[in-house]
Design a protein around this motif. Structure first.
Motif, PDB file in Angstrom:
ATOM      1  N   PRO A  58       0.905  -1.003   0.042  1.00  0.00           N
ATOM      2  CA  PRO A  58       0.121   0.074  -0.034  1.00  0.00           C
ATOM      3  C   PRO A  58       0.921   1.291   0.158  1.00  0.00           C
ATOM      4  CG  PRO A  58      -0.300  -1.432   1.955  1.00  0.00           C
ATOM      5  CD  PRO A  58       1.012  -1.755   1.229  1.00  0.00           C
ATOM      6  N   ALA A  59       0.873   2.180  -0.758  1.00  0.00           N
ATOM      7  CA  ALA A  59       1.292   3.603  -0.955  1.00  0.00           C
ATOM      8  C   ALA A  59       0.914   4.527  -1.425  1.00  0.00           C
ATOM      9  CB  ALA A  59       2.712   2.986  -1.717  1.00  0.00           C
ATOM     10  N   PHE A  60       1.028   5.825  -0.976  1.00  0.00           N
ATOM     11  CA  PHE A  60       0.583   6.816  -1.379  1.00  0.00           C
ATOM     12  C   PHE A  60       0.942   7.174  -2.961  1.00  0.00           C
ATOM     13  CE2 PHE A  60       0.630   7.707   3.227  1.00  0.00           C
ATOM     14  CZ  PHE A  60      -0.616   8.131   3.518  1.00  0.00           C
ATOM     15  N   ALA A  61      -0.184   7.380  -3.652  1.00  0.00           N
ATOM     16  CA  ALA A  61       0.103   7.748  -5.116  1.00  0.00           C
ATOM     17  C   ALA A  61       1.131   8.829  -5.453  1.00  0.00           C
ATOM     18  CB  ALA A  61      -1.358   7.861  -5.825  1.00  0.00           C
ATOM     19  N   VAL A  62       1.156   9.735  -4.574  1.00  0.00           N
ATOM     20  CA  VAL A  62       2.034  10.756  -4.768  1.00  0.00           C
ATOM     21  C   VAL A  62       3.299  10.597  -4.144  1.00  0.00           C
ATOM     22  CG1 VAL A  62       2.132  13.353  -4.728  1.00  0.00           C
ATOM     23  CG2 VAL A  62       0.020  11.960  -5.086  1.00  0.00           C
ATOM     24  N   GLU A  63       4.517  10.816  -4.491  1.00  0.00           N
ATOM     25  CA  GLU A  63       5.468  10.915  -4.096  1.00  0.00           C
ATOM     26  C   GLU A  63       6.334   9.298  -3.392  1.00  0.00           C
ATOM     27  OE1 GLU A  63       7.316  13.928  -3.797  1.00  0.00           O
ATOM     28  OE2 GLU A  63       9.188  12.733  -3.486  1.00  0.00           O
ATOM     29  N   ARG A  64       5.510   8.622  -2.727  1.00  0.00           N
ATOM     30  CA  ARG A  64       5.992   7.289  -2.007  1.00  0.00           C
ATOM     31  C   ARG A  64       6.107   6.348  -3.193  1.00  0.00           C
ATOM     32  NH1 ARG A  64       6.475   6.647   3.246  1.00  0.00           N
ATOM     33  NH2 ARG A  64       6.899   8.874   2.741  1.00  0.00           N
ATOM     34  N   THR A  65       5.141   6.293  -3.920  1.00  0.00           N
ATOM     35  CA  THR A  65       4.825   5.474  -5.065  1.00  0.00           C
ATOM     36  C   THR A  65       6.082   5.727  -6.106  1.00  0.00           C
ATOM     37  OG1 THR A  65       2.838   5.001  -5.050  1.00  0.00           O
ATOM     38  CG2 THR A  65       3.831   4.676  -7.252  1.00  0.00           C
ATOM     39  N   GLN A  66       6.388   7.177  -6.596  1.00  0.00           N
ATOM     40  CA  GLN A  66       7.664   7.068  -7.248  1.00  0.00           C
ATOM     41  C   GLN A  66       8.940   7.051  -6.802  1.00  0.00           C
ATOM     42  OE1 GLN A  66       4.772   9.401  -6.724  1.00  0.00           O
ATOM     43  NE2 GLN A  66       3.887   9.020  -8.634  1.00  0.00           N
ATOM     44  N   LEU A  67       9.040   7.263  -5.323  1.00  0.00           N
ATOM     45  CA  LEU A  67      10.299   6.935  -4.800  1.00  0.00           C
ATOM     46  C   LEU A  67      10.419   5.401  -4.988  1.00  0.00           C
ATOM     47  CD1 LEU A  67      12.716   7.673  -2.995  1.00  0.00           C
ATOM     48  CD2 LEU A  67      11.250   7.105  -0.918  1.00  0.00           C
ATOM     49  N   LEU A  68       9.507   4.495  -4.606  1.00  0.00           N
ATOM     50  CA  LEU A  68       9.738   3.122  -4.814  1.00  0.00           C
ATOM     51  C   LEU A  68       9.986   2.804  -6.056  1.00  0.00           C
ATOM     52  CD1 LEU A  68       6.641   2.000  -2.542  1.00  0.00           C
ATOM     53  CD2 LEU A  68       8.922   1.787  -1.772  1.00  0.00           C
ATOM     54  N   VAL A  69       9.437   3.089  -7.046  1.00  0.00           N
ATOM     55  CA  VAL A  69       9.667   3.030  -8.611  1.00  0.00           C
ATOM     56  C   VAL A  69      11.069   3.172  -8.911  1.00  0.00           C
ATOM     57  CG1 VAL A  69       9.194   3.390 -10.890  1.00  0.00           C
ATOM     58  CG2 VAL A  69       7.298   2.976  -9.151  1.00  0.00           C
ATOM     59  N   TYR A  70      11.578   4.565  -8.497  1.00  0.00           N
ATOM     60  CA  TYR A  70      13.047   4.874  -8.583  1.00  0.00           C
ATOM     61  C   TYR A  70      14.189   3.784  -7.999  1.00  0.00           C
ATOM     62  CZ  TYR A  70      17.205   7.556  -8.113  1.00  0.00           C
ATOM     63  OH  TYR A  70      18.429   8.014  -8.489  1.00  0.00           O
TER      64      TYR A  70
END
Ligand SMILES: [Zn+2]
Length: 469
Positions: free
Chosen positions: A248-260
């Motif tokens: 479960p991840a916030f769609a803004v920022e946390r998701t992009q950090l994980l993807v990076y």
């Protein structure tokens, strides 16, 4: 000058501070208060001031607890400019529409309950249409450019390192007869040094009046490297036993950090060859906005983009797929082999993640990976507490899946981070207000500012308090 504190005082939500000077009024942030439904509704619906009388809004960043009540402000008559960074303006384009949709859905639920009790229906605080209207008032500016708000008052935004486009707000009030020039600094939410993607928070050296956040004013975070390593180990371990990793991840920022981070692992050859899905329409939209603003990223990320990521897409790699469509999301439920699914909402209270949890929680091969703070009384918190049985969509599920919690991904400064940033002011600000923190965290930060850094006047305002400076 007067400052009235209308939100994010002795709590971490609903940021709203009204500054009145020379007959003009300026609102710093216009956040949505998030809490118990009835209390939140009444606090968000009715402003403690006249919305039409506000001359301008300066917005520190796009998080809903800072920006989410802007559509209501415009609905109630505000006609000034909403000034923020261009990235914040772009993010609000996606996030406020999404928030309008949530308000509409929420009121449908409330009205079903009210009908059962013979009560009349209520209106949403605002709709998607109201959110679209509010977007017309946004004006994006760049960091470190002086912007004249009106004669005698200049605004400058500095990178706060908290999320894409996040800003520390500085207001310079020109000297007048008998009065010296003064600078007011508002941290918004302050980031952490060395967080991937983002630049470090900008150190400022001069302020007469400071409004400082205190979310983690009494805590120290574990290093982010530890959590990044644990992310890799968790995926390898789970995939090794044939299981799925549900995040479960916030769609803004946390998701992009994980993807990076996953993209980096992929290029280092450290990721098992399993599919990775980002299943959230908001995350898909927001990731596109991140792609348009790579100039905001830190040196390390720019280097990675230039030298190590041949496809030039920081948020894309061979194993990764983004899912917007509902039918495609449903197909994920029939997948057999190991995979990673990142989905919203971040506290597992709503959205597609609930379906993924329901379908995967009873299989001991799977892992639920918690990567953000979980509020009390949320499904996410129950999982962090390793609850043996949880309720999802009104049904009980016996948890067999492993639950791993990683606390190192926070993008708020912790106590050493806040104090490290605050000690750059020479001399310390004359007057400091500690906001955006629960009472214990605010209290501890205030004590440290006084005792460790010699700040002369530090106060923790109460809700709707007005202070004359
Ligand atoms: Zn924030």
């Amino acid at each position: 000058m007067q400052i009235s504190f209308h939100g994010a005082v002795q709590t971490v939500t609903g940021s709203q501070h009204l500054i009145t000077v020379d007959g003009k009024s300026l609102l710093l942030d216009c956040g949505l208060y998030q809490g118990k439904r009835d209390e939140a509704r009444s606090r968000n619906r009715d402003f403690a001031f006249d919305a039409a009388g506000v001359d301008a809004v300066v917005l520190s960043h796009a998080h809903i607890d800072h920006s989410g009540n802007l559509p209501n402000l415009v609905k109630q008559g505000f006609r000034g400019k909403i000034i923020c960074t261009t990235a914040t303006a772009d993010l609000c384009g996606a996030m406020l529409l999404d928030s309008g949709h949530i308000q509409e859905e929420d009121v449908q639920y409330v009205n079903r309950q009210r009908r059962k009790h013979g009560e009349s229906p209520v209106e949403p605080i605002y709709t998607q249409e109201d959110a679209a209207e509010a977007l017309k008032y946004f004006e994006g500016i760049e960091y470190e450019r002086q912007y004249p708000l009106w004669p005698g008052v200049t605004l400058t935004l500095y990178d706060a390192g908290h999320m894409l486009g996040s800003a520390i707000v500085a207001l310079d009030f020109q000297s007048k007869k008998g009065e010296p020039a003064r600078r007011l600094v508002f941290t918004g939410d302050l980031g952490r040094p060395h967080v991937p993607l983002l630049r470090d928070p900008t150190n400022l050296t001069a302020a007469d009046i400071l409004l400082i956040e205190s979310t983690y004013g009494s805590r120290t975070h574990p290093p982010i490297e530890e959590s990044a390593e644990a992310l890799k180990e968790t995926i390898r371990r789970t995939s090794g036993r044939g299981g799925k990793v549900i995040i479960p991840a916030f769609a803004v920022e946390r998701t992009q950090l994980l993807v990076y981070l996953l993209n980096k692992l992929y290029h280092q050859g450290e990721l098992p060859d399993i599919p990775i899905y980002v299943d959230s329409p908001l995350a898909v939209n927001v990731t596109d906005i991140f792609r348009r603003h790579t100039a905001y990223f830190d040196e390390e990320t720019q280097d990675f983009l230039r030298h190590e990521d041949p496809d030039g897409d920081i948020f894309g790699f061979k194993q990764l797929r983004y899912i917007r469509d509902v039918e495609q999301s449903k197909q994920l439920h029939t997948l057999k082999g190991p995979c990673v699914i990142i989905s919203a909402s971040g506290m597992a209270e709503a959205g597609r993640i609930q379906h993924h949890l329901k379908n995967n929680i009873e299989d001991s091969r799977n892992t639920i990976l918690i990567v953000g703070w979980q509020a009390p009384n949320t499904l996410g918190r129950r999982l962090v507490e390793q609850a043996p049985v949880v309720r999802i969509f009104g049904m009980e599920y016996h948890r067999e899946a492993e639950v791993v919690t990683l606390n190192g991904f926070s993008n708020h400064a912790d106590q050493p981070g806040l104090l490290g940033w605050a000690q750059a002011f020479k001399p310390p600000p004359e007057q400091t207000f500690v906001v955006h923190g629960d009472p214990e965290a605010a209290q501890e930060l205030a004590t440290r500012l006084r005792h460790d850094l010699g700040y002369p006047a530090v106060m923790i305002p109460s809700l709707h308090q007005t202070v004359e400076i």
